[in-house]
Design an enzyme around this catalytic site. Sequence first.
Site, PDB file in Angstrom:
ATOM      1  N   SER A 172       3.650  -5.089-118.963  1.00 23.12           N
ATOM      2  CA  SER A 172       4.216  -6.413-118.703  1.00 23.12           C
ATOM      3  C   SER A 172       3.505  -7.468-119.535  1.00 23.12           C
ATOM      4  CB  SER A 172       4.147  -6.754-117.213  1.00 23.12           C
ATOM      5  OG  SER A 172       2.814  -6.708-116.741  1.00 23.12           O
ATOM      6  N   GLU A 173       2.197  -7.304-119.757  1.00 28.06           N
ATOM      7  CA  GLU A 173       1.453  -8.167-120.674  1.00 28.06           C
ATOM      8  C   GLU A 173       0.401  -7.359-121.422  1.00 28.06           C
ATOM      9  OE1 GLU A 173       3.362 -10.986-117.999  1.00 28.06           O
ATOM     10  OE2 GLU A 173       1.955  -9.400-117.493  1.00 28.06           O
ATOM     11  N   THR A 174       0.228  -7.696-122.681  1.00 27.13           N
ATOM     12  CA  THR A 174      -0.897  -7.212-123.482  1.00 27.13           C
ATOM     13  C   THR A 174      -1.655  -8.437-123.971  1.00 27.13           C
ATOM     14  OG1 THR A 174       0.222  -5.185-124.170  1.00 27.13           O
ATOM     15  CG2 THR A 174      -1.577  -5.950-125.563  1.00 27.13           C
TER      16      THR A 174
END
Length: 307
Positions: free
Chosen positions: A54-56
């Site tokens: 979902s996020e990096t």
Amino acid sequence: MPTHELETIPEVTLHVVAAFTRGEDGGNLAGVVLDADGLAETHMQAIAADAGYSETVFVSRLTAAGARLDFFTPTRRIADCGHATVAAFWLLRETGRIRPGKTSKEIQDGVRRIVVTDNEIFMAQREPRYRFQAEWTGVRLTDVLAALGLTPSQLDATFEPLIADAGGPFIMIALRGEADLAGVVPDQAALLAISETLDLTGFYLFAADPASGAGDVTTRMFAPRYGIPEESATGMAAGALGAVLHDIAGRPGPEFRIEQGRHMRPASPSLLKVRLGLSGDGHARDVMTGGAAALRAARQVAAPPSR
């Protein structure tokens, strides 16, 4: 950017870190890339898309004053992210690059305080702001309940749903009990339409006194606008909820333990801790949200060539 520039990027290590773990289990996975100073935004976006979390987060400019963090979903850059922040600073501590104490993160919209302990990472959030239902232009509460598959009788009668923002706007809805929360089956397309109309990050539903005994409340979060059907731990929402519990729901705090992820499928039980600093009139002002983390994997990756 020309294709050959993407093709010649050196490989980097993508660490997969679960943030807001409960013991050794659960948490929300984030990709973390250290030493990202040489990466262009195009490279970062390509790596985040390939990673699929979902996020990096990409960590650069590491100094005694803190670090620069850049956050990407698989499709776009975002200004800030709670679980990826915890993941990044936990990894910096684990690799010996920072020590326990006070530091900071530099993000797109400013600088935020970070507190590193031996076991946990805490991050400062924006001072909470609220939008009450009279300000929900173009959306009624009945629309929101229908999109969530809820009826008015399932709401906690002592709490009026509202939008709270301590780093991203979320509709906060208190349910009558944990069974009501567990039974929610959202209409993602309808939630997306409401999110666009009200400029929301997501929807944060909660019930008091969870049966697990792990927290003060248990929660679920839906954010289809960001490609997240359901998330197991959402730092920005938890911080805002802590402020809501104190300012609106009359629960004094000033510390709250917020459980998330136990009712999603597959379950990923997570624990988020919120600490509130209070203004002179007793309202939540200084919001700090944190928790533990754990490394799940690491692998070499490179930005794929542009298509």
